[in-house]
Design an enzyme around this catalytic site. Structure first.
Site, PDB file in Angstrom:
ATOM      1  N   TRP A 178      14.406  87.076  50.695  1.00  0.00           N
ATOM      2  CA  TRP A 178      14.571  86.539  52.050  1.00  0.00           C
ATOM      3  C   TRP A 178      13.428  85.564  52.372  1.00  0.00           C
ATOM      4  O   TRP A 178      13.616  84.573  53.078  1.00  0.00           O
ATOM      5  CB  TRP A 178      14.566  87.686  53.069  1.00  0.00           C
ATOM      6  CG  TRP A 178      14.581  87.227  54.501  1.00  0.00           C
ATOM      7  CD1 TRP A 178      15.671  86.844  55.225  1.00  0.00           C
ATOM      8  CD2 TRP A 178      13.462  87.095  55.383  1.00  0.00           C
ATOM      9  NE1 TRP A 178      15.301  86.487  56.496  1.00  0.00           N
ATOM     10  CE2 TRP A 178      13.954  86.636  56.626  1.00  0.00           C
ATOM     11  CE3 TRP A 178      12.085  87.324  55.252  1.00  0.00           C
ATOM     12  CZ2 TRP A 178      13.120  86.401  57.718  1.00  0.00           C
ATOM     13  CZ3 TRP A 178      11.265  87.092  56.341  1.00  0.00           C
ATOM     14  CH2 TRP A 178      11.789  86.633  57.555  1.00  0.00           C
ATOM     15  N   HIS A 179      12.249  85.863  51.816  1.00  0.00           N
ATOM     16  CA  HIS A 179      11.090  85.012  52.103  1.00  0.00           C
ATOM     17  C   HIS A 179      11.177  83.654  51.421  1.00  0.00           C
ATOM     18  O   HIS A 179      10.545  82.701  51.864  1.00  0.00           O
ATOM     19  CB  HIS A 179       9.793  85.709  51.684  1.00  0.00           C
ATOM     20  CG  HIS A 179       9.410  86.825  52.599  1.00  0.00           C
ATOM     21  ND1 HIS A 179       9.806  88.131  52.376  1.00  0.00           N
ATOM     22  CD2 HIS A 179       8.696  86.851  53.743  1.00  0.00           C
ATOM     23  CE1 HIS A 179       9.341  88.899  53.342  1.00  0.00           C
ATOM     24  NE2 HIS A 179       8.665  88.145  54.191  1.00  0.00           N
ATOM     25  N   GLY A 180      11.926  83.564  50.341  1.00  0.00           N
ATOM     26  CA  GLY A 180      12.027  82.263  49.699  1.00  0.00           C
ATOM     27  C   GLY A 180      12.633  82.347  48.322  1.00  0.00           C
ATOM     28  O   GLY A 180      12.752  83.427  47.737  1.00  0.00           O
ATOM     29  N   PHE A 195       9.684  80.391  56.160  1.00  0.00           N
ATOM     30  CA  PHE A 195      10.702  81.363  55.767  1.00  0.00           C
ATOM     31  C   PHE A 195      11.891  81.270  56.691  1.00  0.00           C
ATOM     32  O   PHE A 195      12.909  81.802  56.473  1.00  0.00           O
ATOM     33  CB  PHE A 195      10.132  82.776  55.779  1.00  0.00           C
ATOM     34  CG  PHE A 195       8.886  82.898  54.920  1.00  0.00           C
ATOM     35  CD1 PHE A 195       8.832  82.272  53.685  1.00  0.00           C
ATOM     36  CD2 PHE A 195       7.796  83.599  55.356  1.00  0.00           C
ATOM     37  CE1 PHE A 195       7.691  82.358  52.896  1.00  0.00           C
ATOM     38  CE2 PHE A 195       6.651  83.695  54.577  1.00  0.00           C
ATOM     39  CZ  PHE A 195       6.598  83.079  53.357  1.00  0.00           C
ATOM     40  N   GLY A 235      14.565  91.798  50.260  1.00  0.00           N
ATOM     41  CA  GLY A 235      13.560  91.446  51.281  1.00  0.00           C
ATOM     42  C   GLY A 235      12.613  90.378  50.754  1.00  0.00           C
ATOM     43  O   GLY A 235      12.208  89.460  51.460  1.00  0.00           O
TER      44      GLY A 235
END
Lengths: 478, 347
Positions: free
Chosen positions: A330-332, A478, A327
């Site tokens: 996923w943001h970067g 994102f 997770g």
């Protein structure tokens, strides 16, 4: 095209009018919404449309192929399993190329350099298309749901294109599932009863949170302190950390409020994405209130396939931890997001262990005090994790945290207004939902002229209190 | 509410808000330009001005202390400064000022300021110059500012009124990142950003600001830092062209020393690079995620480079001016001797 701009206001007026005029004509309406969504997305860069179109085409085709490979009863087959895997790999491949390629290459190059091997890393400086993580996740959910036999009706390519590209959720969510969105395409909402009061309140609330609160906190304390923590003292750093927690909430939930309100005016209802996350008494509770559609996605397409809590305790803890790390990524593509995920994952595991060990034990303190302590702990853990989320490197995050114990430093930016905004923003989350709901009902009873005056006044206020320009929403990256 | 009535409500509310906000919309439109939209904004603002509808919004702005300054009158500022500088020696200003060597006992006043890029750089610069023991630094940055929008922040006025009276011996100044936007020319016309008329007006403002910084006794040096290259997604424009203007205007003004930041934040082909090796050979991130602002490492890197440049103009031997290899750029990096009018592929 950013929501709180004149451009979007004009765009939306055209879309709103066209949408309700064409709503009885199902196919024409779909083409109109699709064209509008492409204009909205292409406003940033027309080149992005190629990627979006490819994503639509590939995923629709794979979804159809997966459906055809299922048994007539909707049971999985070897072929369907392989096709789902291919679909996931293709989607993650696209995401990986745009989002992680440079990070991966530079990390390997750094490692090789550290052992004395000099390499010229082929950094491509790839520009991340806006909202790619959101529409790729939606596409993955679609093909997996078909593969699981949960979604028994593959969409037509037009419906799928409208679903994936719908402008209100395209760039920063909520992550809407096909099963939530597609049925609404076939329902003909009554144009006489549009939920305008709820939509207007959501849009105004979203604009206020984004343009006024988020921008104020960013300019006043967050950006300066995170840019150079060494210059600031403990008070400024502490307030910057708390302010960032509010800023990111105001920014992201503000966007979501506007997105939900805009969709509602077109007769489409999105799932809720935030539910006063900073009142959470546990981190598990926090994740049921923060970016709820991502939490749900991670649970259904990652945590449960990993085994969820069906195995041993150790496996459950591993799964929880892994999900939070992924997770985070996923943001970067940055180690800061890995650390952010690790903090959440570790704390979630610790929370479970403590809960089990302390089951039946009483602290001997009044329940309100226990709740206050739980809230304080969870809020501060979340804020600690946000430091890594916001910092550009892990080193910078530690530098900033180290300044909490500095003996000197500037307090520039610290003001009574800042403290009031932070405290007021946290306090506002404790206001029961029924109050805004009552306000909506009350607003709906106003005469149109009064509503016009209130909306105009609200727009002027937001514009006057906000900065001259509108910074892009944080979650766009994102 | 019926959809038809909603259209009426939305259009009416937008129109009413648009009328009240006309001045604010015009300011934003002027900044962005955008042709026909700017014409509409002007017309609406003119109507609201005639009808005094803008009174309400302007009162709110006034109460909030926003958008007060609207004019840049550099000539007037220059005239006033000239009156106060009767003793100025025109002859002295023809050569690079010779400043006395600072010592721990007699530290040199140094001022660093500019837009938000100067924020990270300036904080690093302040910390590092202070650590040398021979400077008394002052940091003075203002986010979202530059020379394009004096209505938003009037730098020439600020320099004359607030900065120069403190009599700093060295000024380190950096603009540009926010200046790639449309401007209002002297005749009130919108000048399309980076167009020829825009360049002419911007050059005029740069030259006038540089002239303001001349001291009567030729005892002040301004290090005018050009903007660094901007990275992908920065949405900035014309950094290379502005660098050329700064450099070329500095050529005829010995009290202005142009500092070329470009080579220090780009690869060997002068192309933007977010990560670069310092003197110790370790590659570090020198820019923030936005590919515009400097990281702390980038701020330190530029600070040492600027101090090195100051050391070529002033004797700094009494101070601790040897940089740690992990903070300074490699010694092989040097400024360009000539700045080209444009750089292919620059943001």
């Amino acid at each position: 095209m950013l929501f709180p701009t004149v451009d979007f206001a004009v765009f939306f007026l055209v879309v709103f009018t066209g949408s309700w005029l064409l709503r009885p004509h199902k196919i024409a309406w779909r083409w109109f919404i699709l064209a509008s969504s492409f204009v909205f997305y292409g406003w940033w860069d027309w080149n992005y449309l190629v990627l979006l179109s490819l994503s639509i085409g590939i995923n629709w085709f794979l979804g159809l192929a997966i459906f055809r490979s299922l048994t007539p009863e909707g049971e999985r087959t070897n072929a369907s399993r392989w096709l789902v895997r291919i679909a996931v790999v293709v989607n993650l491949g696209i995401l990986g190329y745009f989002k992680y390629f440079d990070f991966f290459v530079s990390t390997i190059a750094d490692k090789m350099r550290s052992i004395g091997i000099s390499v010229d890393a082929p950094i491509l400086n790839i520009i991340l298309p806006i909202g790619i993580s959101f529409f790729i996740f939606q596409a993955i959910s679609y093909v997996i749901d078909i593969g699981r036999g949960q979604w028994r009706k593959p969409l037509t390519i037009l419906d799928f294109a409208v679903y994936l590209s719908f402008f209100a959720h395209l760039v920063a969510g909520p992550i809407v599932r096909a099963s939530e969105f597609a049925p609404q395409l076939d329902v003909l909402p009554d144009p006489r009863y549009v939920r305008s009061a709820e939509a207007f309140m959501l849009i105004f609330r979203g604009m206020f949170k984004k343009v006024v609160i988020s921008s104020f906190l960013a300019i006043q304390i967050v950006d300066p302190v995170f840019a150079n923590p060494n210059a600031y003292g403990p008070l400024a750093v502490l307030l910057a950390i708390y302010a960032y927690a509010i800023q990111i909430y105001a920014d992201f939930s503000g966007y979501t409020d506007i997105a939900i309100g805009v969709a509602l005016l077109l007769g489409i209802r999105f799932p809720q994405n935030f539910d006063s996350p900073y009142i959470a008494l546990s981190l598990q509770d926090f994740w049921s209130r923060w970016h709820m559609t991502l939490s749900r996605w991670l649970r259904d397409y990652l945590y449960i396939p990993l085994g969820g809590n069906r195995g041993s305790k150790a496996m459950t803890y591993r799964n929880l931890f892994l999900v939070m790390i992924i997770g985070g990524l996923w943001h970067g593509a940055n180690w800061t997001f890995v650390v952010w995920g690790a903090i959440h994952g570790s704390y979630l595991v610790a929370e479970r262990i403590v809960k089990e060990k302390w089951k039946g034990h009483e602290l001997g303190l009044p329940p309100l005090v226990v709740k206050a302590m739980q809230w304080f702990l969870v809020f501060n853990v979340v804020c600690l994790a946000w430091v890594f989320f916001r910092a550009t490197s892990v080193d910078e995050a530690f530098t900033l945290l180290g300044r909490l114990f500095a003996s000197s430093g500037s307090s520039t930016g610290v003001s009574l207004l800042l403290i009031l905004v932070i405290v007021g923003s946290v306090a506002s989350q404790f206001v029961p939902q029924r109050f805004p709901q009552k306000a909506e009902v009350w607003f709906a009873t106003w005469a149109p002229a009064l509503q016009i005056a209130a909306l105009a006044g609200g727009l002027v206020l937001v514009d006057a209190l906000g900065p001259e320009g509108i910074a892009p929403f944080i979650y766009f990256q994102f | 509410m019926p959809a038809g009535l909603i259209i009426v409500v939305i259009v009416s509310a937008l129109c009413v808000a648009g009328l009240f906000d006309a001045d604010s919309t015009l300011r934003k439109s002027n900044a962005k330009g955008d042709g026909w939209r700017n014409e509409i904004a002007k017309t609406v603002a003119s109507v609201t001005d005639t009808l005094h509808i803008n009174f309400f919004r302007n009162s709110i702005d006034s109460a909030l202390g926003k958008n007060q300054g609207t004019k840049i009158d550099v000539e007037e500022l220059l005239r006033r400064q000239a009156e106060a500088e009767i003793a100025a020696s025109a002859e002295a200003a023809k050569k690079v000022p010779e400043l006395p060597a600072p010592t721990p006992a007699t530290p040199m006043k140094i001022w660093v300021g500019g837009d938000s890029i100067t924020q990270t750089f300036g904080i690093s610069f302040q910390r590092i110059t202070q650590s040398t023991g021979i400077f008394t630094p002052t940091l003075d940055y203002h986010v979202s500012t530059g020379l394009s929008r004096p209505d938003y922040y009037n730098w020439p006025e600020h320099l004359v009124k607030d900065v120069l009276p403190a009599n700093p011996s060295i000024l380190v100044i950096m603009f540009g990142a926010n200046d790639g936007q449309n401007m209002i020319g002297a005749n009130g016309k919108v000048l399309e950003r980076t167009s020829e008329p825009w360049m002419t007006e911007y050059r005029r403002r740069v030259a006038a600001t540089m002239d303001l910084l001349k001291s009567p006794d030729n005892q002040r040096i301004t290090i005018w830092c050009g903007p660094p290259p901007m990275g992908p997604g920065s949405k900035t424009r014309g950094m290379d062209q502005m660098s050329y203007i700064y450099w070329s205007e500095a050529q005829s003004r010995p009290w202005i020393q142009y500092f070329d930041t470009w080579p220090f934040f780009s690869d060997s082909n002068f192309v933007f690079s977010a990560s670069l090796p310092n003197a110790d050979g370790v590659v570090r991130g020198v820019r923030q995620k936005d590919n515009i602002h400097f990281s702390i490492v980038g701020g330190d890197r530029l600070s040492w480079a600027v101090i090195d440049r100051i050391g070529k103009l002033v004797d700094l031997s009494a101070g601790k001016v040897t940089p740690p290899a992990g903070q300074a750029p490699p010694a092989s990096l040097v400024e360009r001797t000539e700045i080209p009018p444009s750089m292919p592929g620059a943001e």
